[in-house]
Design an enzyme around this catalytic site. Structure first.
Site, PDB file in Angstrom:
ATOM      1  N   GLN A 179      36.441  32.855  34.529  1.00  0.00           N
ATOM      2  CA  GLN A 179      35.802  31.659  35.074  1.00  0.00           C
ATOM      3  C   GLN A 179      36.356  30.248  34.795  1.00  0.00           C
ATOM      4  O   GLN A 179      35.873  29.357  35.417  1.00  0.00           O
ATOM      5  CB  GLN A 179      34.363  31.691  34.284  1.00  0.00           C
ATOM      6  N   SER A 199      41.367  35.754  38.254  1.00  0.00           N
ATOM      7  CA  SER A 199      41.060  36.219  39.523  1.00  0.00           C
ATOM      8  C   SER A 199      40.818  35.310  40.415  1.00  0.00           C
ATOM      9  O   SER A 199      40.044  34.203  40.425  1.00  0.00           O
ATOM     10  CB  SER A 199      39.704  36.919  39.346  1.00  0.00           C
ATOM     11  N   CYS A 324      26.494  41.526  38.658  1.00  0.00           N
ATOM     12  CA  CYS A 324      26.404  42.807  38.260  1.00  0.00           C
ATOM     13  C   CYS A 324      25.208  43.476  37.839  1.00  0.00           C
ATOM     14  O   CYS A 324      24.720  44.706  38.029  1.00  0.00           O
ATOM     15  CB  CYS A 324      27.707  43.145  37.123  1.00  0.00           C
TER      16      CYS A 324
HETATM   17  C1  LIG Z   1      34.172  37.870  38.078  1.00  0.00           C
HETATM   18  C2  LIG Z   1      34.617  38.094  36.744  1.00  0.00           C
HETATM   19  C3  LIG Z   1      35.286  39.276  36.316  1.00  0.00           C
HETATM   20  C4  LIG Z   1      35.747  40.317  37.323  1.00  0.00           C
HETATM   21  O1  LIG Z   1      36.744  39.874  38.272  1.00  0.00           O
HETATM   22  P1  LIG Z   1      37.142  40.405  39.463  1.00  0.00           P
HETATM   23  O2  LIG Z   1      38.504  39.851  40.379  1.00  0.00           O
HETATM   24  O3  LIG Z   1      35.902  40.398  40.478  1.00  0.00           O
HETATM   25  O4  LIG Z   1      37.086  41.893  39.181  1.00  0.00           O
HETATM   26  C5  LIG Z   1      35.779  39.435  34.988  1.00  0.00           C
HETATM   27  N1  LIG Z   1      35.366  38.491  34.088  1.00  0.00           N
HETATM   28  C6  LIG Z   1      34.510  37.378  34.336  1.00  0.00           C
HETATM   29  C7  LIG Z   1      34.364  36.388  33.105  1.00  0.00           C
HETATM   30  C8  LIG Z   1      34.376  37.182  35.609  1.00  0.00           C
HETATM   31  O5  LIG Z   1      33.683  36.150  36.002  1.00  0.00           O
END
Ligand SMILES: *Cc1c(COP(=O)(O)O)cnc(C)c1O
Length: 389
Positions: A179, A199, A324
């Protein structure tokens, strides 16, 4: 009106990222492992993207491993530190109750394999106590994994201080920065970070691609076995278009980070001020130490899911709890961890904005939320009792 206010779930892919991806798909389709020039050209593009990503977090390009996203990076970081710890009889891991499920579920799995996991409590402001981290570290602690910023309530953790403690005690420190990356400044050296997850789709890059940063001293365990890609630590032909799109998005995000954050903070505060006019409501997480774009509110006497659906009907994309957990009836583990009672935690709304949102949109969101909350309370069986409090 169509307003996207769920940027913590995912972001709109930027034009620059799309352009970079299309160009890569059209022109750089060779396999980076192939020896002929088309392959070598792909290899060059791959390594350039690695350098670009490394630069944005103050890392060396040799410390960057491309993954399929944040979840995979979290899994690999934690499993690697655990397996390495085992070599020295270290079977203890420290984390918090507010982590993403990619971290929590990996820790659950390791617990079943014999590791001992300490999940720290988090105070009501959503910020981990540095002293708690210090006190939890033991002789046999193999890893501390604490997220940079929370995906639900947006709170930013004292990463530098936690990293310093880990450094002094010789414990590996991983942070899920999914994030934070592209939104707030990150320098892995200044912040004493050993491993970090990112990500692309959380900073206007494509979905299905991410990064694990791991210092050279870290011994990584493979999560995906096969070919020798990513210096033998992550098999599979590289997702070159995705990687290039991610690098373009991250570069853009880092270049405009300051102005984007300033703009988002103005919008965020306007949103918080507007929603605070609704009675029996409260902001979740510290008001200041939170991500520029994050607002998370609880409205007593209503269900977050109903609120979400009615806002959608009015053109607003928001979230209640995390993506989720929506779909399940359990309230968010994050809201429960910061001490929100079960029945209240159900009435939460997360609005996560980007620099593309406007003041008019914020005012529209406030107005619509006021109306929908009032309507839901008018048909709520519990509201009459709550109102009297
Ligand atoms: C979205 C998210 C993930 C997962 O990332 P993906 O690329 O969707 O697998 C992990 N940790 C946090 C804090 C996230 O917001």
């Amino acid at each position: 009106m169509n307003i996207y206010a769920d940027n913590a779930a995912t972001t709109k892919t930027s034009d620059k990222a799309i352009e970079a991806m299309v160009q890569t798909m059209k022109n750089v389709y060779g396999n980076p492992s192939s020896l002929y020039s088309l392959g070598q050209r792909a290899k060059e593009v791959l390594e350039q993207a690695r350098m670009d990503v490394a630069k944005c977090i103050g890392a060396d390009f040799k410390e960057i491993y491309f993954t399929s996203g944040g979840s995979e990076a979290d899994n690999q970081a934690i499993i690697s530190a655990a397996k390495f710890g085992l070599l020295n009889q270290k079977k203890h891991i420290i984390s918090t109750k507010i982590e993403h499920h990619a971290v929590l579920h990996t820790l659950k799995k390791l617990e079943k394999e014999g590791f001992e996991v300490t999940l720290l409590d988090v105070p009501q402001n959503g910020i981990v106590n540095i002293e708690d981290v210090k006190n939890a570290i033991r002789e046999d602690t193999a890893l501390v994994t604490i997220m940079f910023a929370n995906n639900e309530i947006g709170t930013i953790q004292p990463i530098k201080e936690i990293g310093q403690i880990c450094k002094e005690k010789g414990v590996t420190f991983h942070t899920d920065a999914v994030q934070a990356a592209g939104h707030i400044p990150i320098d892995v050296n200044e912040l004493n970070i050993d491993m970090l997850s990112m990500s692309a789709h959380k900073f206007h890059g494509p979905k299905g691609v991410g990064v694990l940063f791991a210092r050279k001293k870290i011994v990584l365990t493979n999560v995906i076995e096969g070919g020798a890609q990513e210096r033998g630590k992550r098999a599979g032909t590289e997702n070159l278009p995705g990687i290039v799109g991610m690098a373009a998005a991250l570069e853009e995000a880092c270049l405009h980070m300051k102005e984007n954050a300033e703009r988002e903070i103005v919008l965020r505060n306007r949103l918080i001020d507007g929603l605070s006019q609704i009675s029996h409501s409260m902001l979740n997480g510290d008001r200041e130490k939170r991500l520029p774009g994050n607002v998370n509110y609880i409205f007593e006497g209503i269900e977050g899911e109903s609120l979400l659906l009615l806002l959608d009907a009015r053109g607003i994309s928001a979230s209640s709890g995390s993506a989720c957990t929506s779909g399940s009836l359990d309230p968010s583990h994050v809201l429960l961890a910061i001490g929100r009672p079960h029945e209240i935690a159900h009435g939460s709304l997360r609005l996560t904005i980007s620099a593309e949102n406007t003041e008019e949109e914020i005012d529209y969101i406030v107005q619509q939320t006021k109306e929908v909350v009032a309507y839901l309370r008018s048909i709520s069986p519990v509201w009459e009792k709550i109102k009297m409090k």
